[in-house]
Design an enzyme around this catalytic site. Sequence first.
Site, PDB file in Angstrom:
ATOM      1  N   GLU A 137      58.834  33.285  10.567  1.00 48.48           N
ATOM      2  CA  GLU A 137      58.991  31.894  10.114  1.00 48.48           C
ATOM      3  C   GLU A 137      60.455  31.436  10.179  1.00 48.48           C
ATOM      4  OE1 GLU A 137      57.097  31.676   6.236  1.00 48.48           O
ATOM      5  OE2 GLU A 137      55.112  31.656   7.159  1.00 48.48           O
ATOM      6  N   GLU A 179      49.114  34.473   9.402  1.00 47.53           N
ATOM      7  CA  GLU A 179      48.947  34.727   7.976  1.00 47.53           C
ATOM      8  C   GLU A 179      48.010  33.681   7.414  1.00 47.53           C
ATOM      9  OE1 GLU A 179      52.610  34.712   5.750  1.00 47.53           O
ATOM     10  OE2 GLU A 179      53.597  36.137   7.083  1.00 47.53           O
TER      11      GLU A 179
END
Length: 480
Positions: free
Chosen positions: A118, A263
């Site tokens: 991220e 995720e």
Amino acid sequence: MEKVKAMILLLSCISLLSVRVNGIGANWGTQTSHPLPPDTVVQMLKENGFSKVKLFDAEDGTMNALKKSGFEVMVGLPNDMLRTLATSVKAAENWVSKNVSAYVNDGVNIRYVAVGNEPFLETYNGSFLQTTFPALQNVQGALIKAGLSNQVKVTIPLNADVYQSSTGKPSDGDFRTDIHDLMVAIVKFLSDNSAAFTVNIYPFISLYSDSNFPVEYAFFDGNASPVVDGSNTYTNMFDANLDTLIWALKKNGYGNLPVIVGEIGWPTDGDMNANTQYAQRFNQGFMTHISTGRGTPMRPGPIDAYLFSLIDEDEKSIQPGNFERHWGIFTYDGLPKYQLNLGIGNSSRGLVKARGVQYLDKKWCVLRPNIALSDSRLADTISYACSNADCTSLGYKTSCGNLDTRGNISYAFDNYFQKNDQDDVACDFSGLATTTNMDPSTGTCRFGIMIVVDDASSFKLPQFGLLVFIFVLHLLLTAL
Ligand SMILES: *[C@@H]1O[C@H](CO)[C@@H](O)[C@H](O)[C@H]1NC(C)=O
Ligand SMILES: *[C@@H]1O[C@H](CO)[C@@H](O)[C@H](O)[C@H]1NC(C)=O
Ligand SMILES: *[C@@H]1O[C@H](CO)[C@@H](O)[C@H](O)[C@H]1NC(C)=O
Ligand SMILES: *[C@@H]1O[C@H](CO)[C@@H](O)[C@H](O)[C@H]1NC(C)=O
């Protein structure tokens, strides 16, 4: 007749569940003070029917446990290495040689390298904007040089905040304006190298950060008031969010780029919306949703996804929120937190706990009963315990939110004591604390006993075993 029909329906549902989910993955993070032994985790992954794991680095212990396990592995390259790998082709080659080639040669089925984690999160203030793409290119170059580029693909797990829709409708989706051109360049590179886009999608975070977020829209029960987008209707945020990405890709010329959900999950503690009921409802809803194989309106077909997360991590940063340490479908010691049918392998019986976990003694640390709550030393000791251990299960509507003040203090003391391997010195707190063998757990509030960590457990012989060992050694030596 009705019974037969019901039976057939049931059977076809079961076969759908087992056929269509061609493998759900698990995120295996290791930011924990007391990790379960990697072999125990791999065994647990197998018994629960997982077929893929996603890692955040390439720790040797973890990688060794995955040798010849058959698991598809996504290894991770942490954000703090991006700069080095972006600026040095040699460093990228070393990384691939040490952390990919070597393990592939040893029978680890590495399929992806996750470059960064991220990295474009808005909270990182652009720290990794310059380095992520060059690092991706250097890793890809190194994979080609190592002759692995057909079997190992690069990707960047990105948070869903890299795209947005001004109206909330998926069809208005596009990449975030400040990184638009960078995103298109990355997407082109992924496409050119037959790689996939990886996105992490979190309805929980939407609910956490916006009190007006419609709760039902986070789940998959179809009870939310729908978002209508042309001929498509959305009743859950996951579908709408994924389709916002598909529209963004499509708009920029890459509508067919494969997408991996890196995720997805729901935490069980540390916030009023983080509890086992919601987590079970979300994760079961998601599994059932993807088990149909229908996909989303814009991307019909099977969804490739990794649950976040396998096990709780007591050393994750709580800067985003206290829930961060509670994403596991299993507790720190490998116990299932709730029933979850993953629809695969043996898991139709529910989650299977980790085997052979070794615990420390049945011992806890609590506030001495004779200490008055007005004692002036209490505040400092509690804050010391909580800043060095984990008090994220204390607070409004958390699992230990119903403790009284004494219980609260004991929880903090005990957590510090357990984290320090039940060292007597860790249960002093200026004489305010004492150990007990009465479990202080109540209701949802668990005072967990710490587990024995791997290094210690593999070398520590039980007392009796040690005596036998010394005795045998003595016999052997005297016989010589
Ligand atoms: C599933 O259960 C059967 C019977 O208990 C066992 O023999 C088998 O090894 C299990 N499979 C996995 C993947 O754990
Ligand atoms: C391989 O990965 C490990 C764990 O992420 C890291 O510490 C190490 O520096 C990497 N090796 C190389 C040569 O980059
Ligand atoms: C980002 O900037 C904010 C405000 O300036 C600061 O509080 C925060 O620590 C910064 N975060 C990082 C990761 O640099
Ligand atoms: C227990 O501790 C939590 C977290 O420190 C605090 O928010 C809460 O008010 C405390 N409860 C009581 C009854 O002292």
